[in-house]
Scaffold this motif. Structure first.
Motif, PDB file in Angstrom:
ATOM      1  N   THR A   1       0.866  -1.243  -0.072  1.00 22.54           N
ATOM      2  CA  THR A   1       0.110  -0.056   0.003  1.00 22.54           C
ATOM      3  C   THR A   1       0.834   1.155   0.078  1.00 22.54           C
ATOM      4  O   THR A   1       0.510   2.210  -0.612  1.00 22.54           O
ATOM      5  CB  THR A   1      -0.905  -0.143   1.383  1.00 22.54           C
TER       6      THR A   1
ATOM      7  N   ILE B   1       1.760   1.733  -3.543  1.00 18.77           N
ATOM      8  CA  ILE B   1       0.833   2.419  -4.496  1.00 18.77           C
ATOM      9  C   ILE B   1       0.602   3.932  -3.987  1.00 18.77           C
ATOM     10  O   ILE B   1       0.517   4.766  -4.798  1.00 18.77           O
ATOM     11  CB  ILE B   1      -0.619   1.562  -4.061  1.00 18.77           C
ATOM     12  N   ARG B   2       0.586   4.144  -3.013  1.00 24.97           N
ATOM     13  CA  ARG B   2       0.368   5.537  -2.421  1.00 24.97           C
ATOM     14  C   ARG B   2       1.743   6.485  -3.186  1.00 24.97           C
ATOM     15  O   ARG B   2       1.439   7.500  -3.434  1.00 24.97           O
ATOM     16  CB  ARG B   2       0.673   5.905  -0.792  1.00 24.97           C
TER      17      ARG B   2
ATOM     18  N   GLU C   1       3.177   5.898  -5.769  1.00 27.64           N
ATOM     19  CA  GLU C   1       3.138   5.987  -7.292  1.00 27.64           C
ATOM     20  C   GLU C   1       2.092   7.002  -7.531  1.00 27.64           C
ATOM     21  O   GLU C   1       2.188   7.595  -8.606  1.00 27.64           O
ATOM     22  CB  GLU C   1       2.605   4.614  -7.772  1.00 27.64           C
ATOM     23  N   LEU C   2       0.837   6.884  -6.840  1.00 28.37           N
ATOM     24  CA  LEU C   2      -0.045   7.734  -7.020  1.00 28.37           C
ATOM     25  C   LEU C   2       0.598   9.446  -6.740  1.00 28.37           C
ATOM     26  O   LEU C   2       0.110  10.142  -7.744  1.00 28.37           O
ATOM     27  CB  LEU C   2      -1.220   7.646  -6.061  1.00 28.37           C
TER      28      LEU C   2
ATOM     29  N   ASN D   1       2.452   3.506 -17.283  1.00 31.38           N
ATOM     30  CA  ASN D   1       2.983   2.510 -16.896  1.00 31.38           C
ATOM     31  C   ASN D   1       4.543   1.957 -17.642  1.00 31.38           C
ATOM     32  O   ASN D   1       5.405   1.665 -17.043  1.00 31.38           O
ATOM     33  CB  ASN D   1       2.313   1.241 -16.846  1.00 31.38           C
TER      34      ASN D   1
ATOM     35  N   ALA E   1       0.952  -3.411  -7.579  1.00 34.14           N
ATOM     36  CA  ALA E   1       1.256  -1.756  -7.169  1.00 34.14           C
ATOM     37  C   ALA E   1       1.043  -0.952  -8.554  1.00 34.14           C
ATOM     38  O   ALA E   1       0.507  -0.009  -8.408  1.00 34.14           O
ATOM     39  CB  ALA E   1       2.374  -1.598  -6.344  1.00 34.14           C
ATOM     40  N   LYS E   2       1.741  -1.287  -9.480  1.00 34.52           N
ATOM     41  CA  LYS E   2       1.961  -0.726 -10.837  1.00 34.52           C
ATOM     42  C   LYS E   2       0.605  -0.539 -11.428  1.00 34.52           C
ATOM     43  O   LYS E   2       0.086   0.610 -11.876  1.00 34.52           O
ATOM     44  CB  LYS E   2       2.980  -1.068 -11.726  1.00 34.52           C
TER      45      LYS E   2
ATOM     46  N   SER F   1      -2.069   1.645  -9.064  1.00 30.69           N
ATOM     47  CA  SER F   1      -2.211   2.840  -9.162  1.00 30.69           C
ATOM     48  C   SER F   1      -2.367   3.344 -10.460  1.00 30.69           C
ATOM     49  O   SER F   1      -2.880   4.669 -10.503  1.00 30.69           O
ATOM     50  CB  SER F   1      -0.465   3.436  -8.689  1.00 30.69           C
TER      51      SER F   1
ATOM     52  N   VAL G   1      -6.190   3.713 -10.564  1.00 36.66           N
ATOM     53  CA  VAL G   1      -6.895   4.806  -9.735  1.00 36.66           C
ATOM     54  C   VAL G   1      -6.707   6.085 -10.545  1.00 36.66           C
ATOM     55  O   VAL G   1      -7.483   6.880 -10.864  1.00 36.66           O
ATOM     56  CB  VAL G   1      -5.950   4.783  -8.496  1.00 36.66           C
ATOM     57  N   VAL G   2      -5.521   6.462 -11.097  1.00 33.89           N
ATOM     58  CA  VAL G   2      -5.354   7.697 -11.862  1.00 33.89           C
ATOM     59  C   VAL G   2      -6.290   7.754 -13.143  1.00 33.89           C
ATOM     60  O   VAL G   2      -6.559   8.743 -13.760  1.00 33.89           O
ATOM     61  CB  VAL G   2      -3.706   7.537 -12.353  1.00 33.89           C
TER      62      VAL G   2
END
Length: 246
Positions: A2, A5-6, A8-9, A71, A100-101, A104, A107-108
């Motif tokens: 997590t 992921i945070r 990457e965002l 990505n 994670a890649k 994230s 989400v974007v």
């Protein structure tokens, strides 16, 4: 995972050029294509008006931009500068990096979808039932995972110098041939047959079915599922291959 992921965002949201192309660019294209067109004439062979057809196409294109472009290039650069090697020294498993890649990037992609919907509703008066708006958002967002996995695979396949041209060929090729920029009904018959088997064609087909009030076609769902398994499997294999080289 997590935490990654945070991170990457945060990195994606700080990249203004990336945000422009993934969020604002598809909406601008929608206005260019549908902005001056009649909002009531149906596109031949679709049962949809041009604004409703291109709303789904551009929302799908925006999500594709966010997950594929973001990505592939980022992973290739991280491999070259040693960031991926540093992550291998942490307790994060290899599959965690890939997940994670993908997560994230997905989400974007959500803002790109929503902004196109808002622009279409505000400028061309596109009106749908509440369940259709929700279903469209969910279907296009979930479908973007297919191309997020493709982006991861390309990022491990190509070097930093080669990743951009490879990604651009896939990006524009899949977009144009899949009918995201123009209805495939305008293509020659032989090209329509090829297009109907592309994941981008199936991706747009999900949204178009929802707009018509129908269930997604089984063929479209099958193409997307098989494509995701192939792309994700390829990304995992390339990651393991890259690990053995390090």
């Amino acid at each position: 995972m997590t935490g990654l992921i945070r991170l990457e965002l945060i990195r994606a949201l700080r990249n203004k050029k990336f945000l422009f192309f993934s969020v604002l660019y598809p909406s601008a294209l929608f206005l260019m294509i549908a902005g001056t067109q009649d909002a009531h004439t149906e596109v031949d062979g679709t049962g949809l008006t041009l604004p409703t057809l291109f709303m789904v196409s551009m929302a799908s294109f925006g999500a594709l931009t966010a997950v594929l472009m973001g990505n592939s290039e980022r992973i290739a650069k991280e491999r070259e500068n040693g960031w991926v090697r540093q992550l291998r020294l942490t307790p994060l498993p290899g599959r965690g990096y890939v997940v994670a890649k993908t997560a994230s990037a997905a989400v974007v992609s959500l803002p790109a979808i929503v902004v196109v919907f808002i622009v279409a509703a505000a400028t061309k008066g596109v009106r749908l039932e509440a369940w259709q708006w929700l279903a469209l958002t969910g279907a296009i967002w979930a479908g973007s995972l297919v191309f997020a996995a493709l982006g991861v695979a390309v990022g491990y396949l190509a070097t930093g110098d080669a990743v951009r041209p490879i990604t651009m060929i896939l990006y524009f090729g899949l977009s144009v041939l899949g009918g995201l920029w123009m209805p495939t009904t305008t293509f020659p018959g032989w090209l329509q047959k090829i297009s109907s088997w592309l994941p981008t064609y199936a991706y747009a087909g999900l949204g178009q079915s929802i707009e018509l009030g129908d269930a997604p076609h089984a063929k479209d769902l099958a193409i997307l599922v098989v494509s995701f398994l192939l792309f994700a499997g390829g990304a995992a294999w390339l990651y393991r291959k890259d690990t053995r080289k390090a």
